[in-house]
Every structure is written in C-alpha cells, then in structure tokens.
Design a protein around this motif. Structure first.
Motif, PDB file in Angstrom:
ATOM      1  N   GLY A  83       0.801  -1.221   0.000  1.00  0.00           N
ATOM      2  CA  GLY A  83       0.000   0.000   0.000  1.00  0.00           C
ATOM      3  C   GLY A  83       0.828   1.263   0.000  1.00  0.00           C
ATOM      4  N   ALA A  84       1.893   1.270   0.813  1.00  0.00           N
ATOM      5  CA  ALA A  84       2.754   2.458   0.920  1.00  0.00           C
ATOM      6  C   ALA A  84       3.964   2.317  -0.002  1.00  0.00           C
ATOM      7  N   TYR A  85       3.712   1.833  -1.223  1.00  0.00           N
ATOM      8  CA  TYR A  85       4.851   1.470  -2.077  1.00  0.00           C
ATOM      9  C   TYR A  85       5.679   2.663  -2.545  1.00  0.00           C
ATOM     10  N   TRP A  86       5.091   3.866  -2.628  1.00  0.00           N
ATOM     11  CA  TRP A  86       5.901   5.011  -3.055  1.00  0.00           C
ATOM     12  C   TRP A  86       6.992   5.315  -2.037  1.00  0.00           C
ATOM     13  N   LEU A  87       6.648   5.237  -0.757  1.00  0.00           N
ATOM     14  CA  LEU A  87       7.642   5.464   0.288  1.00  0.00           C
ATOM     15  C   LEU A  87       8.743   4.425   0.215  1.00  0.00           C
ATOM     16  N   TRP A  88       8.372   3.145   0.093  1.00  0.00           N
ATOM     17  CA  TRP A  88       9.373   2.080   0.048  1.00  0.00           C
ATOM     18  C   TRP A  88      10.156   2.083  -1.264  1.00  0.00           C
ATOM     19  N   MET A  89       9.527   2.470  -2.361  1.00  0.00           N
ATOM     20  CA  MET A  89      10.237   2.533  -3.644  1.00  0.00           C
ATOM     21  C   MET A  89      11.322   3.602  -3.621  1.00  0.00           C
ATOM     22  N   ILE A  90      11.031   4.745  -2.985  1.00  0.00           N
ATOM     23  CA  ILE A  90      12.047   5.797  -2.879  1.00  0.00           C
ATOM     24  C   ILE A  90      13.215   5.310  -2.026  1.00  0.00           C
ATOM     25  N   ILE A  91      12.900   4.605  -0.927  1.00  0.00           N
ATOM     26  CA  ILE A  91      13.953   4.051  -0.071  1.00  0.00           C
ATOM     27  C   ILE A  91      14.818   3.075  -0.852  1.00  0.00           C
ATOM     28  N   LEU A  92      14.185   2.129  -1.541  1.00  0.00           N
ATOM     29  CA  LEU A  92      14.937   1.123  -2.302  1.00  0.00           C
ATOM     30  C   LEU A  92      15.724   1.756  -3.446  1.00  0.00           C
ATOM     31  N   PHE A  93      15.144   2.754  -4.106  1.00  0.00           N
ATOM     32  CA  PHE A  93      15.859   3.426  -5.194  1.00  0.00           C
ATOM     33  C   PHE A  93      17.121   4.109  -4.676  1.00  0.00           C
ATOM     34  N   SER A  94      17.037   4.715  -3.480  1.00  0.00           N
ATOM     35  CA  SER A  94      18.223   5.375  -2.932  1.00  0.00           C
ATOM     36  C   SER A  94      19.323   4.366  -2.622  1.00  0.00           C
ATOM     37  N   PHE A  95      18.930   3.147  -2.218  1.00  0.00           N
ATOM     38  CA  PHE A  95      19.941   2.123  -1.945  1.00  0.00           C
ATOM     39  C   PHE A  95      20.528   1.557  -3.239  1.00  0.00           C
ATOM     40  N   VAL A  96      19.703   1.459  -4.276  1.00  0.00           N
ATOM     41  CA  VAL A  96      20.231   1.052  -5.586  1.00  0.00           C
ATOM     42  C   VAL A  96      21.202   2.107  -6.102  1.00  0.00           C
ATOM     43  N   LEU A  97      20.852   3.372  -5.898  1.00  0.00           N
ATOM     44  CA  LEU A  97      21.732   4.481  -6.284  1.00  0.00           C
ATOM     45  C   LEU A  97      23.065   4.366  -5.567  1.00  0.00           C
ATOM     46  N   GLN A  98      23.025   3.943  -4.306  1.00  0.00           N
ATOM     47  CA  GLN A  98      24.254   3.748  -3.547  1.00  0.00           C
ATOM     48  C   GLN A  98      25.125   2.669  -4.179  1.00  0.00           C
ATOM     49  N   ALA A  99      24.522   1.536  -4.511  1.00  0.00           N
ATOM     50  CA  ALA A  99      25.289   0.427  -5.081  1.00  0.00           C
ATOM     51  C   ALA A  99      25.939   0.826  -6.398  1.00  0.00           C
ATOM     52  N   VAL A 100      25.175   1.508  -7.252  1.00  0.00           N
ATOM     53  CA  VAL A 100      25.710   1.957  -8.538  1.00  0.00           C
ATOM     54  C   VAL A 100      26.856   2.937  -8.330  1.00  0.00           C
ATOM     55  N   SER A 101      26.717   3.816  -7.350  1.00  0.00           N
ATOM     56  CA  SER A 101      27.739   4.842  -7.105  1.00  0.00           C
ATOM     57  C   SER A 101      29.060   4.218  -6.675  1.00  0.00           C
ATOM     58  N   TYR A 102      29.005   3.227  -5.807  1.00  0.00           N
ATOM     59  CA  TYR A 102      30.244   2.572  -5.377  1.00  0.00           C
ATOM     60  C   TYR A 102      30.954   1.906  -6.550  1.00  0.00           C
ATOM     61  N   GLU A 103      30.189   1.281  -7.410  1.00  0.00           N
ATOM     62  CA  GLU A 103      30.789   0.471  -8.461  1.00  0.00           C
ATOM     63  C   GLU A 103      31.336   1.291  -9.631  1.00  0.00           C
ATOM     64  N   PHE A 104      30.736   2.454  -9.913  1.00  0.00           N
ATOM     65  CA  PHE A 104      31.060   3.143 -11.162  1.00  0.00           C
ATOM     66  C   PHE A 104      31.761   4.481 -10.999  1.00  0.00           C
ATOM     67  N   GLN A 105      31.950   4.968  -9.764  1.00  0.00           N
ATOM     68  CA  GLN A 105      32.476   6.325  -9.638  1.00  0.00           C
ATOM     69  C   GLN A 105      33.893   6.485 -10.169  1.00  0.00           C
ATOM     70  N   ASN A 106      34.696   5.419 -10.134  1.00  0.00           N
ATOM     71  CA  ASN A 106      36.072   5.517 -10.631  1.00  0.00           C
ATOM     72  C   ASN A 106      36.345   4.566 -11.788  1.00  0.00           C
ATOM     73  N   LYS A 107      35.286   4.121 -12.464  1.00  0.00           N
ATOM     74  CA  LYS A 107      35.455   3.249 -13.619  1.00  0.00           C
ATOM     75  C   LYS A 107      35.841   4.064 -14.852  1.00  0.00           C
ATOM     76  N   LEU A 108      36.574   3.415 -15.753  1.00  0.00           N
ATOM     77  CA  LEU A 108      36.895   4.058 -17.015  1.00  0.00           C
ATOM     78  C   LEU A 108      35.620   4.293 -17.818  1.00  0.00           C
ATOM     79  N   GLY A 109      35.521   5.428 -18.460  1.00  0.00           N
ATOM     80  CA  GLY A 109      34.324   5.754 -19.220  1.00  0.00           C
ATOM     81  C   GLY A 109      33.236   6.406 -18.402  1.00  0.00           C
ATOM     82  N   ASN A 110      33.539   6.784 -17.176  1.00  0.00           N
ATOM     83  CA  ASN A 110      32.571   7.461 -16.319  1.00  0.00           C
ATOM     84  C   ASN A 110      32.374   8.888 -16.821  1.00  0.00           C
ATOM     85  N   LEU A 111      31.251   9.129 -17.495  1.00  0.00           N
ATOM     86  CA  LEU A 111      30.998  10.438 -18.088  1.00  0.00           C
ATOM     87  C   LEU A 111      30.438  11.441 -17.084  1.00  0.00           C
ATOM     88  N   LEU A 112      29.885  10.945 -15.978  1.00  0.00           N
ATOM     89  CA  LEU A 112      29.268  11.837 -14.995  1.00  0.00           C
ATOM     90  C   LEU A 112      30.280  12.444 -14.038  1.00  0.00           C
TER      91      LEU A 112
END
Length: 380
Positions: A83-112
């Motif tokens: 029922g409260a999926y928007w709240l939980w989706m934002i929480i989970l998205f922020s944790f996915v964002l964390q995982a991506v950030s750790y893995e790609f911040q110093n990878k070759l080809g990082n355009l961001l």
C-alpha cells in the motif's frame, strides 16, 4: 512452542533485524558527510573506501528485514510494502543508487564524474535514514490503511488491504512526529558514521573533523529522539484484546508497556547507557578509537527494546488511523503455526551467520585504512 510463543519469537527476530539495520546505517551516516569530512579528492576517496567495505551488509540486512517480515507477518508486508509502495520505492531506489555509485564512480568511461556519484552517496545517506526512520515511526503514530479480509473470496478483486488515499505512503511524511523520528535516525546514523570513521581511518585531519561532527550530531540526535520518546510515552497507544481481537486506544499504552515488561526497559536503559558511553568517551579522549562498539551495541539494544515495546504486551504494532479495527498486531497478521514453527528451526542457523559476519568484519578491518592503502590496494 505454542502459537502465541512463535508469534512473540518472530516479532523478536524481526525487531532484532531492524535494530541491526539501524546500527549498520553508519554507512549512510558517514556517506552523508563525504564533502564535510573530506575536503580533497584523496580524503573523499578515503572515506568512500572505508564505508565501501561495509555497504553490502546494510543492503543485505535491509532485504533480510523485509524478507523476514514477509515470511512471518505477511499481512503487514502486503499492507505496508504493497500500500505504501511510493515510500518504500524511494527508499529502495536510494539504496540502488548507492550500489551503482560505489561500483562506477572511478570506472573508465565514467561520463558523470566521480563527484556526481559521490553526491549520489550523500543523497542515499540522507534519504535512507530519514525515510526509514519515518516508516518505523508509523509503528507508533499509525498509517492510513484499511483491511477487509472478506475480499479474499472476491474473485474479481481479492485484495484484502488497501491504502485509504492516493498518496501510497507519502502521507507519512506529513505527520511531523514521523519527520522528527526520521531526523533522529538520520543524526544517529551520522553519530555512528563519525565513530566508525574514527575507528577505521587513520588520517589526523579527517579524524579531527569527525570529532567536531560527532558533538553536533549527537546533540541534535538527543534533542530529536527525546522529544519523540517523551511524546510517545505521554500520549496514547493502540492495544487489542487477545480474546476478541478488538482494538482500542489506551492512554499511556507505551509507558505501561515499559512498566509491565521490566526486562525490555532494562535492555533499553543498558542500550542508552552504552550509546552515551561510546559518544562521551570518544569526545573526551583524543586517543580512544573504539567508540563504535559500545555505541553500536547500545543502538541495537535500544532499538530492539523500542520495537518490542511496539509489538508485545497486546499492542497493535501497525495502527490504522483510518479504521481502528484494521490495526495489525502479532496475532492477526502472522503466518500459520506450521510456517512459523518450520521457520523457527531454520532460525537456529542465525548465530552461525552472525559469527561469520563478525569473522569477515575482523578480517577486513585487520589493518586500518590509510592513504597508502588507497594508492596501492584495491579501491573504489
């Protein structure tokens, strides 16, 4: 093992996982201070690599916490996560964002750019604790949902729980008390994050900045937490009659819970004392680096006691502000006796898993992190 015992046992396990999750959010707390603790690229990378050693533990515990809730109290899972999926989706998205950030911040080809991904870590460090704290606060303040178990026989729409408005959980952030508790969890995560950095990183400049941050964050946490805690103790709570299942509002319910369950109160007091000891000794002593351990154990004990207070002693752990009789408790929302009993045997493996985590933690942190290791070792 009676059915009632199994219900209480599984609420204890779910509460323990929730308490461990709050402790492990020191990762988010430290990440929220990346740019204040690290003024140069090298200092920021040192902080990111320190938290990068542990971020998987936080994410795994979050998933395990949700899985344990689903298995033991499925009606809560379908009501809150569904029922409260928007709240939980934002929480989970922020944790996915964390995982991506750790893995790609110093990878070759990082355009961001590295800073962009470090900013994503800061966003997770803020959103994760605040929103999780706000979600947990609804155990005391209630949420807007309706349970209609009779719908299970409706072939057209066999949905027994629904949110009473179109916000799908975001309305939790409109309750100021949920926000107060969410901010308290955020500043607690920052307290634990500074204690962890002091323990794990060997850099005098970063340690000095962390010590300054520790004082301010600890003061803000104590003010916010005590404000919420006093409000809960002096306000009303939600109880149910175990014989009939009828829910009702009781003045001073949570205060009465602490008086009735003296052992839970004792755990709470010990937890608070350990947390304060870890903070105060770290502030007073310039050479002691072990504050994360008494403070971390204290946080686990204190959060465990609060969650037990929310679910034991005939208390509705997920009150409904829309329909009082829809409120969930450990009796009307749990799995079958067979399921709980079977999972209880599986849960006996938990101590071995915790022992392995402790062993792995010790092996990873055998040598404190410094700039030389960042230059020559594997780094994010």
């Amino acid at each position: 093992m009676t059915y009632a015992f199994l219900q209480h046992y599984w609420w204890f396990l779910v509460s323990l996982l929730g308490a461990l999750l709050v402790f492990l959010m020191f990762v988010q707390g430290a990440n929220s201070m990346i740019f204040s603790l690290g003024r140069t690229a090298e200092e920021r990378r040192l902080i990111v690599n320190s938290t990068g050693r542990k971020w998987e533990l936080t994410f795994t515990t979050l998933v395990t916490f949700g899985g344990a809730f689903f298995a033991s109290f499925p009606l809560f899972y379908s009501t809150s996560f569904g029922g409260a999926y928007w709240l939980w989706m934002i929480i989970l998205f922020s944790f996915v964002l964390q995982a991506v950030s750790y893995e790609f911040q110093n990878k070759l080809g990082n355009l961001l750019g590295t800073k962009t991904f470090q900013t994503f870590l800061v966003i997770n460090g803020i959103l994760g604790p605040v929103l999780l704290g706000g979600a947990v606060a609804t155990f005391f303040t209630g949420s807007n949902f309706i349970i209609e178990k009779g719908n299970i026989v409706d072939m057209a729409s066999p949905v027994i729980s629904r949110w009473a408005n179109a916000s799908n959980g975001l309305d939790a952030l409109l309750d100021p008390w949920n926000v107060v508790f969410g901010l308290a969890v955020f500043f607690l995560a920052r307290v634990l994050g500074t204690l962890y950095i002091i323990n794990n990183v060997r850099d005098e400049v970063i340690e000095s900045r962390a010590s300054v941050q520790l004082v301010g964050n600890a003061a803000l946490f104590l003010v916010l937490f005590l404000t919420f805690f006093i409000h809960v103790l002096l306000g009303y709570g939600y109880a149910y009659d175990p014989a009939t299942g009828v829910a009702g509002i009781v003045d001073g319910k949570y205060l009465q819970n602490l008086l009735d369950m003296w052992y839970v109160t004792l755990v709470l007091v010990i937890g608070v004392v350990l947390l304060l000891y870890g903070i105060i000794r770290t502030v007073v002593s310039k050479t002691w680096r072990g504050g994360i351990w008494p403070a971390g154990i204290g946080v686990v004990l204190a959060v465990l006691a609060l969650l037990l207070c929310a679910g034991w002693n005939n208390t509705c752990y997920y009150p409904s502000n829309e329909d009082l009789q829809s409120s969930l408790n450990i009796m009307n929302s749990c799995s079958s006796e067979f399921t709980l009993r079977t999972m209880a045997w599986v849960s006996l493996l938990i101590p071995f898993v915790l022992a392995y985590i402790a062993y792995a933690w010790r092996a990873i942190d055998k040598k404190p992190l410094d700039k030389e290791e960042i230059k020559h070792g594997e780094a994010y």
